[in-house]
Design a protein around this motif. Structure first.
Motif, mmCIF file in Angstrom:
data_model
loop_
_atom_site.group_PDB
_atom_site.id
_atom_site.type_symbol
_atom_site.label_atom_id
_atom_site.label_comp_id
_atom_site.label_asym_id
_atom_site.label_seq_id
_atom_site.Cartn_x
_atom_site.Cartn_y
_atom_site.Cartn_z
ATOM 1 N N LYS A 295 0.846 -1.201 0.000
ATOM 2 C CA LYS A 295 0.000 0.000 0.000
ATOM 3 C C LYS A 295 0.876 1.244 0.000
ATOM 4 O O LYS A 295 2.101 1.173 0.174
ATOM 5 C CB LYS A 295 -0.898 0.013 1.229
ATOM 6 C CG LYS A 295 -0.134 0.018 2.543
ATOM 7 C CD LYS A 295 -1.065 -0.044 3.733
ATOM 8 C CE LYS A 295 -0.266 -0.026 5.042
ATOM 9 N NZ LYS A 295 -1.145 -0.110 6.227
ATOM 10 N N LYS A 296 0.221 2.385 -0.164
ATOM 11 C CA LYS A 296 0.940 3.662 -0.122
ATOM 12 C C LYS A 296 1.168 4.071 1.324
ATOM 13 O O LYS A 296 0.392 3.714 2.217
ATOM 14 C CB LYS A 296 0.113 4.750 -0.826
ATOM 15 C CG LYS A 296 -0.107 4.520 -2.306
ATOM 16 C CD LYS A 296 -0.933 5.673 -2.867
ATOM 17 C CE LYS A 296 -1.237 5.472 -4.341
ATOM 18 N NZ LYS A 296 -2.033 6.596 -4.897
ATOM 19 N N ILE A 297 2.228 4.818 1.535
ATOM 20 C CA ILE A 297 2.430 5.468 2.833
ATOM 21 C C ILE A 297 2.444 6.976 2.598
ATOM 22 O O ILE A 297 2.525 7.418 1.444
ATOM 23 C CB ILE A 297 3.742 4.995 3.515
ATOM 24 C CG1 ILE A 297 4.958 5.344 2.657
ATOM 25 C CG2 ILE A 297 3.679 3.498 3.781
ATOM 26 C CD1 ILE A 297 6.290 5.024 3.338
ATOM 27 N N PRO A 298 2.365 7.787 3.638
ATOM 28 C CA PRO A 298 2.269 9.241 3.441
ATOM 29 C C PRO A 298 3.469 9.838 2.705
ATOM 30 O O PRO A 298 4.608 9.391 2.863
ATOM 31 C CB PRO A 298 2.180 9.771 4.880
ATOM 32 C CG PRO A 298 1.585 8.655 5.662
ATOM 33 C CD PRO A 298 2.159 7.418 5.053
ATOM 34 N N SER A 299 3.185 10.858 1.900
ATOM 35 C CA SER A 299 4.231 11.577 1.168
ATOM 36 C C SER A 299 5.150 12.285 2.153
ATOM 37 O O SER A 299 4.709 12.766 3.205
ATOM 38 C CB SER A 299 3.605 12.603 0.230
ATOM 39 O OG SER A 299 2.719 11.985 -0.675
ATOM 40 N N ALA A 300 6.427 12.385 1.768
ATOM 41 C CA ALA A 300 7.389 13.074 2.624
ATOM 42 C C ALA A 300 8.729 13.163 1.898
ATOM 43 O O ALA A 300 8.961 12.468 0.902
ATOM 44 C CB ALA A 300 7.575 12.338 3.956
ATOM 45 N N VAL A 301 9.586 14.015 2.387
ATOM 46 C CA VAL A 301 10.994 13.991 1.990
ATOM 47 C C VAL A 301 11.691 13.082 2.985
ATOM 48 O O VAL A 301 11.665 13.340 4.190
ATOM 49 C CB VAL A 301 11.606 15.403 2.019
ATOM 50 C CG1 VAL A 301 13.101 15.322 1.714
ATOM 51 C CG2 VAL A 301 10.909 16.308 1.017
ATOM 52 N N MET A 302 12.268 12.008 2.488
ATOM 53 C CA MET A 302 12.800 10.990 3.401
ATOM 54 C C MET A 302 14.014 10.283 2.794
ATOM 55 O O MET A 302 14.249 10.360 1.572
ATOM 56 C CB MET A 302 11.712 9.955 3.709
ATOM 57 C CG MET A 302 11.276 9.133 2.509
ATOM 58 S SD MET A 302 10.017 7.890 2.900
ATOM 59 C CE MET A 302 8.540 8.888 3.073
ATOM 60 N N PRO A 303 14.787 9.566 3.597
ATOM 61 C CA PRO A 303 15.887 8.755 3.056
ATOM 62 C C PRO A 303 15.351 7.635 2.162
ATOM 63 O O PRO A 303 14.286 7.066 2.442
ATOM 64 C CB PRO A 303 16.548 8.182 4.311
ATOM 65 C CG PRO A 303 16.165 9.106 5.414
ATOM 66 C CD PRO A 303 14.788 9.574 5.073
ATOM 67 N N ALA B 177 3.614 0.238 -2.498
ATOM 68 C CA ALA B 177 3.381 0.179 -3.941
ATOM 69 C C ALA B 177 2.678 1.448 -4.383
ATOM 70 O O ALA B 177 2.195 2.227 -3.549
ATOM 71 C CB ALA B 177 2.541 -1.046 -4.301
ATOM 72 N N GLU B 178 2.635 1.647 -5.699
ATOM 73 C CA GLU B 178 1.946 2.793 -6.313
ATOM 74 C C GLU B 178 2.455 4.109 -5.736
ATOM 75 O O GLU B 178 1.696 5.048 -5.508
ATOM 76 C CB GLU B 178 0.432 2.660 -6.134
ATOM 77 C CG GLU B 178 -0.130 1.392 -6.760
ATOM 78 C CD GLU B 178 -1.617 1.226 -6.502
ATOM 79 O OE1 GLU B 178 -2.240 2.189 -6.033
ATOM 80 O OE2 GLU B 178 -2.152 0.142 -6.770
ATOM 81 N N MET B 179 3.759 4.174 -5.500
ATOM 82 C CA MET B 179 4.374 5.395 -4.987
ATOM 83 C C MET B 179 5.326 5.960 -6.040
ATOM 84 O O MET B 179 5.558 5.362 -7.096
ATOM 85 C CB MET B 179 5.083 5.116 -3.661
ATOM 86 C CG MET B 179 4.103 4.656 -2.579
ATOM 87 S SD MET B 179 4.827 4.593 -0.942
ATOM 88 C CE MET B 179 5.167 6.304 -0.610
#
Length: 442
Positions: free
Chosen positions: A231-239, A399-401
Motif C-alpha cells: 500500500k501507499k504510505i504518506p508523502s514526505a521527503v525521506m531517506p 506500492a503505487e508510490m
C-alpha cells in the motif's frame, strides 16, 4: 562456420567494397547460436534453437556514409549487396565528420584473460535447460504459503556469439563470448484481488557461475509473497535506499546524457561539467571493459577502439563522456568510446543490511515502475515499489508510490554506497543510500 571463415568473409567484403569505389570500409561479421527454454505451470511452453549469421558494412563513399546489413553471406550475395549498398550511399548527403577511427586507437588487446567465453556451452543442451527451468518452478511452488500462487514461469537460456571486425585502415579483430541466463517469475493472488508479480534472475558468462536453480526458484516466490498487502504510505521527503538490483535503472539516467549524441544535440544536463563537481564524493565509478567475466567485457568497442578503463566520476567530479569518432569530430573532443561496458564502482564497506540500519526511517526501493527522466533538464519522476523502513528494519510493503527530483540535486545527497555490486548486470550497481528524496504516496 569457423572463426577463420568469418574473418575471410569480412576481409573479402572490405576488399571488394574498395574495388567498387568505397574510400573507406568497415565490416562486422557475426555468428550467434541461441537456445532458449520456457517452462510454465508444469508444462514446456517454448523451446527454440537458432543460429544466425549477419554482415554489417559501414561504407564511406564520396564523402557520404551508410550502414547496411545482410544475412546472405554467399560470395555472389555479398557482391550484389555491395552494389546496392554503395549505390544507395551515393544518394545520401555528404557528411565531412564521418570517417573510420584513427588507427592509433585500435586495439592490440586479445580476448585471452578476459574470461568471456565458456567452452562448456557446447555440452549444455536444451534438455539441461528444460530441467533447470522445471526445477525452478518446482522449488517456487514448494515455499510455505505458495497456495496463493496463480502462475509460475521459468526460463533457461544460453547464447554463443562470435564477432569479427575488419576495417580498411588496419583493424582486424575477433572474439567469442558466451552468456547463460535463468529466471523465475511468480504471480500470486492478494487478499484484495490484486495480482502482484515478482521474481528472480541471474545472467552470467560462465555456466558454473549460475546459482542453484532451486534456490533461485524459492527466492522468486518469497519475493512475490512479500508483496502481499502492499500500500501507499504518506508523502514526505525521506531517506531512500535503492536495492542493488534496482539501482542500475536509476544510474542509467546518469549514463544516458553522457553520450556524444546527447551533448552535440544539447540534450544533456551533464554538458560542460567535465572537471567540475556534480555529485557527492560517494559518486565514484569507472567504465571498465577489461573486467574478467564482466557482462560488458570486450577487447574493443563497436567501432574498434581499444578497450581501456575510463574514469567517469571520481569523488563526485565528472571526468569523461562517452565519445565516439563521429561525435568527437563534431564536438572537437577526443574519442573515448561510444558506449558503456561494465560499470566499476568504488564500493563502500557496509552490507545492505547495515545500510538499512543506518537509514532508520525511509523506504527501500526494490524496483522502478514507469515514469520518466529528462536528459536535458535532469528532472525525473519514477514509480517505485518496495518496503517501508522503520527502526532500521524492513516493514510493510509499499506500492503505487513515486520518487521525483533533479539528478543535479539528488546525486549530491548520495550518502552511502554498499559493498554489494549486482553482478548479473553490466551496471554492477551496489546498494545506494540517498538522504532526503521527495517521495509521493498518500
Amino acid at each position: 562456420m569457423t572463426n577463420g571463415a568469418m574473418l575471410e568473409i569480412a576481409r573479402n567484403t572490405v576488399s571488394l567494397a574498395k574495388q567498387k569505389g568505397a574510400a573507406e570500409v568497415g565490416a562486422v561479421a557475426k555468428v550467434k547460436r541461441e537456445v532458449d527454454v520456457t517452462w510454465r505451470d508444469g508444462k514446456l511452453e517454448k523451446i527454440t534453437e537458432a543460429t544466425s549469421r549477419a554482415l554489417e558494412v559501414r561504407l564511406f563513399v564520396d564523402g557520404r556514409f551508410s550502414v547496411c546489413q545482410t544475412s546472405d553471406l554467399r560470395p555472389e550475395g555479398i557482391t550484389s549487396f555491395l552494389d546496392n549498398a554503395i549505390g544507395l550511399t551515393r544518394t545520401l548527403a555528404k557528411d565531412p565528420h564521418r570517417t573510420l577511427p584513427d588507427p592509433a586507437l585500435y586495439t592490440s588487446a586479445t580476448p585471452e584473460g578476459l574470461s568471456i567465453a565458456d567452452p562448456r556451452i557446447e555440452s549444455v543442451t536444451a534438455l539441461d535447460l528444460r530441467r533447470m527451468a522445471q526445477t525452478m518452478e518446482e522449488a517456487a511452488r514448494s515455499v510455505k504459503g505458495s497456495e496463493v500462487i496463480l502462475s509460475v514461469s521459468s526460463n533457461g537460456s544460453h547464447a554463443w556469439t562470435e564477432t569479427t571486425q575488419v576495417h580498411s585502415n588496419g583493424l582486424e579483430g575477433s572474439f567469442v563470448s558466451t552468456a547463460f541466463s535463468m529466471y523465475t517469475d511468480v504471480s500470486i493472488k492478494d487478499d484484495d484481488g490484486r495480482r502482484p508479480e515478482e521474481g528472480d534472475y541471474a545472467w552470467v558468462r560462465m555456466y558454473a557461475d549460475l546459482p542453484d536453480p532451486a534456490t533461485l526458484g524459492r527466492r522468486a516466490t518469497e519475493r512475490a509473497l512479500a508483496r502481499r498487502g502492499a500500500k501507499k504510505i504518506p508523502s514526505a521527503v525521506m531517506p531512500v535506499l535503492l536495492d542493488n538490483r534496482a539501482a542500475g535503472r536509476f544510474m542509467s539516467y546518469v549514463l544516458r546524457p553522457l553520450g556524444g549524441s546527447a551533448l552535440q544535440q544539447k540534450r544533456s544536463y551533464l554538458e560542460g561539467l567535465v572537471g567540475k563537481p556534480f555529485g557527492s564524493d560517494k559518486l565514484d565509478f569507472a567504465d571498465d571493459p577489461l573486467l574478467p567475466k564482466g557482462l560488458g567485457t570486450r577487447p574493443f568497442d563497436n567501432e574498434g577502439l581499444a578497450a581501456r578503463r575510463l574514469p567517469i566520476f571520481e569523488k563526485g567530479v565528472l571526468r569523461n563522456h562517452y565519445i565516439d569518432t563521429y561525435y568527437g569530430k563534431k564536438l572537437g573532443m577526443a574519442p573515448t568510446t561510444g558506449s558503456s561496458s561494465n560499470i566499476a564502482w568504488k564500493l563502500g564497506a557496509k552490507t545492505q543490511a547495515a545500510l538499512l540500519v543506518d537509514v532508520k526511517e525511509g523506504i527501500f526501493v526494490t524496483s522502478f515502475l514507469g515514469g520518466n527522466s529528462n536528459d536535458t533538464t535532469g528532472d525525473f519522476s519514477l514509480g517505485v515499489q518496495g518496503f517501508a523502513i522503520r527502526g532500521g528494519k524492513l516493514a510493510e510493503p509499499i506500492a503505487e508510490m513515486n520518487v521525483s527530483g533533479r539528478h543535479q540535486d539528488v546525486w549530491k545527497r548520495l550518502v552511502a554506497v554498499g559493498n554489494d555490486p549486482f553482478v548479473h548486470s553490466p551496471s554492477r550497481t551496489p546498494t545506494l543510500a540517498f538522504d532526503g528524496m521527495q517521495v509521493a504516496g498518500t
